[in-house]
Scaffold this active site. Structure first.
Site, mmCIF file in Angstrom:
data_model
loop_
_atom_site.group_PDB
_atom_site.id
_atom_site.type_symbol
_atom_site.label_atom_id
_atom_site.label_comp_id
_atom_site.label_asym_id
_atom_site.label_seq_id
_atom_site.Cartn_x
_atom_site.Cartn_y
_atom_site.Cartn_z
ATOM 1 N NE ARG A 44 -49.167 37.297 47.960
ATOM 2 C CZ ARG A 44 -49.023 36.500 49.014
ATOM 3 N NH1 ARG A 44 -49.820 36.630 50.052
ATOM 4 N NH2 ARG A 44 -48.110 35.551 49.022
ATOM 5 C CD GLU B 141 -53.736 36.974 48.243
ATOM 6 O OE1 GLU B 141 -53.609 37.464 49.384
ATOM 7 O OE2 GLU B 141 -53.094 35.955 47.874
ATOM 8 C CE LYS C 136 -55.313 34.812 65.102
ATOM 9 N NZ LYS C 136 -55.870 34.909 63.736
#
Length: 630
Positions: free
Chosen positions: A397, A369, A283
Site C-alpha cells: 500500500r 502505510e 470491543k
C-alpha cells in the site's frame, strides 16, 4: 461446535429475510444468542473475535432495516463480519472458518451474494460503497449503499479521500462509523440517543431544507443560522468535521441498543444524499476476557470459551517476529538514532517491548502505510535511522512512497517485512506473495531473506548499517530452531554460501525454504546454496554453480513471476549460460486460506514437493534429462 438446539431463535435464521420476521423484543434475545454462538464457534476455530462481539446489534439492525443483498452492505477490513456471515446463511459452516475449502475469514464476493465487496485490507469501504451508490444512481436503481468502517480504519488517508469526494456529490450513501476506541466519543446515553432519532427524522430534515431555501436569499442570516445549528449540535455531538465534509452527521448513539439503532437507521433510510451515522460500541462486548483485553482477543487462536484461556500452540523456540523484537531493543540500546515505526501493527510486528522501553522513539502512525514510509524518509533525511516494521501485504500500500520518497533519494530506511510468503488461515488478502518481485525492481534496494532465526538477527543488523534502503523479509511463525548469537555481525553484502556439496543438481534456496531444500538434497544427491541476498544477487556463486552442475533449481516462498528465480534467469541469460533451470515458488494464482504447511506443500515448497518437481522436470526436459541421468 455449538449445537443448534442451544440457540432456539438463531437456528431458524437462515437469511436476513427470516430476521425481519422477528419482533423487536425477539431481536434482543437473538443478539444474546448470536453473541454466545460467536464465542463458542471461534473458540474452536480461532479467528477474529473481539471486533465481531462489538457489532452484534449493529449487524442485526442493518440487516433488519435494509433489504440485503439488494441493498449493498460493505464491511471495512472484515474483522467484524462474523455475525454477518452467521446471519447470511453460513451459520452451519462456521466450523470450516479459515481452513482450506472452508469459509474465508473476511467478506468474499466468491463466497456469498451478501458479501457485496471483498475486503481484508482496511479503509476501502467508503470508496467501494460510494462507487456502488453512483452505479445505482446511473442505472436508476433504488438500492442503498452502506459502508461500515471502524475508528481504526478511519485513520487511513484513503477513507478521508472517499469522504471528501462523497460529500461533494449527491449520492445516496450511508457511512456507519463503528467507534470503539476514539477520543471523540462523549458519554452516550438517553439524551444522545433521543437527539440522534430527532436529527435523523423527516420533520427535522424537511425543516432544515426549508430553512435553507427561505434563508438562502439572506446570506448573513443563513450563515448565522448554520453556525448556530453547528454550535448547538457541537455541544453534544462531535460531528463538525463530517458536516464540513458534506455529510449529514447523526450520533453518537449506543451501538448495543438495537431499538435505537433500528429507529435511527429507518429514519436515515428515507433521507437523500450522504449520511454519516456515528455508533459507539464496546470491543469484545458480552465476553469479559475479550472486554478486558480486546487486543489479545482481536485475532485469537483456539481457546476455552468458559475460562477464556488461550490454548498454547505447539513448538518451541522464538518466532521470527520475536527475533526481530529482541534485535530492535538491542539495537536501540546500542544506537540512539534508531526509531521504530509501525502502521497500527505494534503487537503483530513485535514492537510491544520496544514501545515500552523506548516510548519516545516509537511511532504508531495508525493504519497509514503511506505516511509511515514517508515519515521514515523525513527522519532519515535529518540523521535518524528509522526501522519500519510492516507486514509484506501492507507494504504494497506504500509502494509509491517506497520508490519515490525512500529509494530515489537513497535514504537509510530499514524495512523489517513480516508475514512474507504464505500466511495460512488469513488467506490471499494477507499473503506476502509478492514482496521479492516488487522490491527487486527498485534501484538502490538491498534485499535479504534469512534462512533461520540467527541469520534474521544478523541480516537486520546488516541492513541497519547500510547508508541506503534495505529490506529483510521473513515468514510468519517459527524457524528451524537455529541457535541465536547475541553478538551482531554484519554479513558481506551480496554473498551467499554453499551449505551442501553434491553432484549434477544444485538447489538455490532464498530464505526460509533452505531447511526443506536440505532435506530434499539428501535424497537427490544435490548441492545446496543458501543465497541469502536477492539483491544484489551473488552472481559469482551462481555462475560457479552453473559451471559445475547440469540443473539449477531456485526455491523461494514468493511469486515465481519476477522473484528471486527470475533474477537468476536474467543473470544466466545475460551471460548466455546454457544450463537447465527450474524455478520453484508460489504459483500465478491467489492461493486460498489453509494451513501454512499445506499451502507450501501445494506449491512444491516442502521437501517432498521439491523432489517430485525436480524428478518431473528431469523426465520432461531433454537437456536436464541428458545431463543429470548417470
Amino acid at each position: 461446535m455449538p449445537e443448534a438446539s442451544d440457540f432456539p431463535l438463531l437456528k431458524h435464521i437462515n437469511d436476513p429475510a427470516d430476521l425481519r420476521e422477528l419482533s423487536p423484543a425477539e431481536l434482543k434475545t437473538l443478539s444474546a444468542e448470536l453473541r454466545q454462538f460467536l464465542i463458542r464457534s471461534v473458540s474452536n476455530t480461532g479467528g477474529h473475535l473481539a471486533a465481531g462481539l462489538g457489532t452484534v446489534e449493529l449487524t442485526i439492525a442493518l440487516h433488519y432495516v435494509y433489504n440485503t443483498p439488494d441493498d449493498r452492505l460493505v464491511w471495512d477490513v472484515g474483522h467484524q463480519s462474523y455475525p454477518h456471515k452467521i446471519l447470511t446463511g453460513r451459520r452451519e459452516r462456521m466450523s470450516e472458518l479459515r481452513i482450506r475449502g472452508g469459509l474465508c475469514g473476511f467478506p468474499s464476493r466468491d463466497e456469498s451474494e451478501y458479501d457485496a465487496f471483498g475486503v481484508g485490507h482496511s479503509s476501502t469501504s467508503i470508496s467501494a460503497a460510494l462507487g456502488m451508490a453512483l452505479a445505482a444512481a446511473r442505472t436508476g436503481s433504488q438500492r442503498h449503499a452502506i459502508a461500515v468502517i471502524g475508528d481504526g480504519a478511519l485513520t487511513a488517508g484513503m477513507a478521508f479521500e472517499a469522504l471528501n469526494h462523497a460529500g461533494d456529490l449527491d449520492a445516496n450513501l450511508l457511512v456507519v462509523l463503528n467507534d470503539n476506541d476514539m477520543s471523540i466519543s462523549p458519554n452516550v446515553g438517553g439524551l444522545s440517543n433521543h437527539l440522534a432519532r430527532m436529527l435523523s427524522g423527516r420533520l427535522y430534515s424537511s425543516m432544515r431544507e426549508g430553512s435553507k431555501k427561505v434563508l438562502g436569499v439572506m446570506p448573513s442570516v443563513w450563515e448565522l443560522a448554520r453556525r448556530a445549528e453547528e454550535h448547538m449540535k457541537g455541544m453534544v455531538v462531535p460531528g463538525t468535521l463530517f458536516e464540513e465534509l458534506g455529510f449529514n452527521y447523526i450520533g453518537p448513539i449506543d451501538g448495543h441498543d438495537v431499538d435505537t439503532l433500528i429507529k435511527t437507521l429507518e429514519n436515515l433510510k428515507q433521507l437523500k444524499g450522504p449520511q454519516f451515522l456515528h455508533v459507539v460500541t464496546t470491543k469484545g462486548k458480552g465476553y469479559p476476557p475479550a472486554e478486558d483485553n480486546p487486543c489479545a482477543y482481536h485475532g485469537v487462536g483456539r481457546f476455552d470459551p468458559d475460562s477464556g484461556d488461550l490454548k498454547q500452540q505447539p513448538g518451541s523456540g522464538p518466532t521470527y517476529t520475536k527475533v526481530f523484537s529482541d534485535w530492535l531493543c538491542d539495537m536501540a540500546q546500542a544506537d540512539k538514532r534508531l526509531i521504530g515505526i509501525t502502521p497500527a501493527m505494534r503487537e503483530g510486528s513485535g514492537l510491544v517491548d520496544f514501545s515500552k522501553q523506548f516510548p519516545r522513539r516509537y511511532f504508531d502512525v495508525g493504519i497509514a502505510e503511506q505516511h509511515a514510509v514517508t515519515l521514515a524518509a523525513g527522519m532519515a533525511c535529518d540523521g535518524l535511522k528509522p526501522v519500519v516494521a510492516i507486514y509484506s501485504t501492507f507494504l504494497q500500500r506504500a509502494y509509491d512512497q517506497l520508490i519515490h520518497d525512500v529509494a530515489l533519494q537513497n535514504l537509510p530506511v530499514l524495512f523489517a517485512i513480516d508475514r512474507a510468503g504464505v500466511v495460512g488461515p488469513d488467506g490471499p488478502t494477507h499473503a506476502g506473495s509478492f514482496d521479492l518481485s516488487y522490491l527487486r525492481a527498485i534501484p538502490n534496494m538491498t534485499i535479504m531473506a534469512p534462512a533461520d532465526e540467527n541469520e534474521c538477527r544478523q541480516m537486520l543488523y546488516t541492513g541497519f548499517q547500510l547508508d541506503g534502503p534495505a529490506a529483510v523479509r521473513y515468514p510468519r511463525g517459527k524457524g528451524p530452531g537455529a541457535e541465536i548469537e547475541p553478538k551482531m555481525t554484519a554479513l558481506p553484502i551480496g554473498k551467499g554460501e554453499i551449505v551442501r556439496k553434491g553432484q549434477r543438481i544444485a538447489l538455490l534456496a532464498f530464505g526460509a525454504p533452505l531447511a526443506e531444500a536440505q532435506v530434499a538434497a539428501d535424497q537427490l544427491g544435490a548441492s545446496v546454496a543458501n543465497m541469502r541476498f536477492i539483491k544484489p544477487l551473488d552472481e559469482n556463486l551462481l555462475l560457479e554453480l552453473a559451471d559445475s552442475h547440469d540443473l539449477l533449481v531456485t526455491i523461494e516462498d514468493n511469486a515465481i513471476m519476477g522473484g528471486a528465480g527470475s533474477a537468476v534467469n536474467e543473470c544466466l541469460m545475460a551471460r548466455q549460460h546454457r544450463v537447465a533451470v527450474l524455478n520453484l515458488g508460489l504459483p500465478d494464482i491467489f492461493m486460498e486460506q489453509g494451513g501454512r504447511e499445506a499451502l507450501l506443500a501445494e506449491a512444491n515448497l516442502n521437501s517432498d514437493g521439491i523432489i517430485r518437481a525436480v524428478e518431473n522436470f528431469i523426465e520432461t526436459h531433454p537437456l536436464a534429462k541428458q545431463s543429470t541421468v548417470a
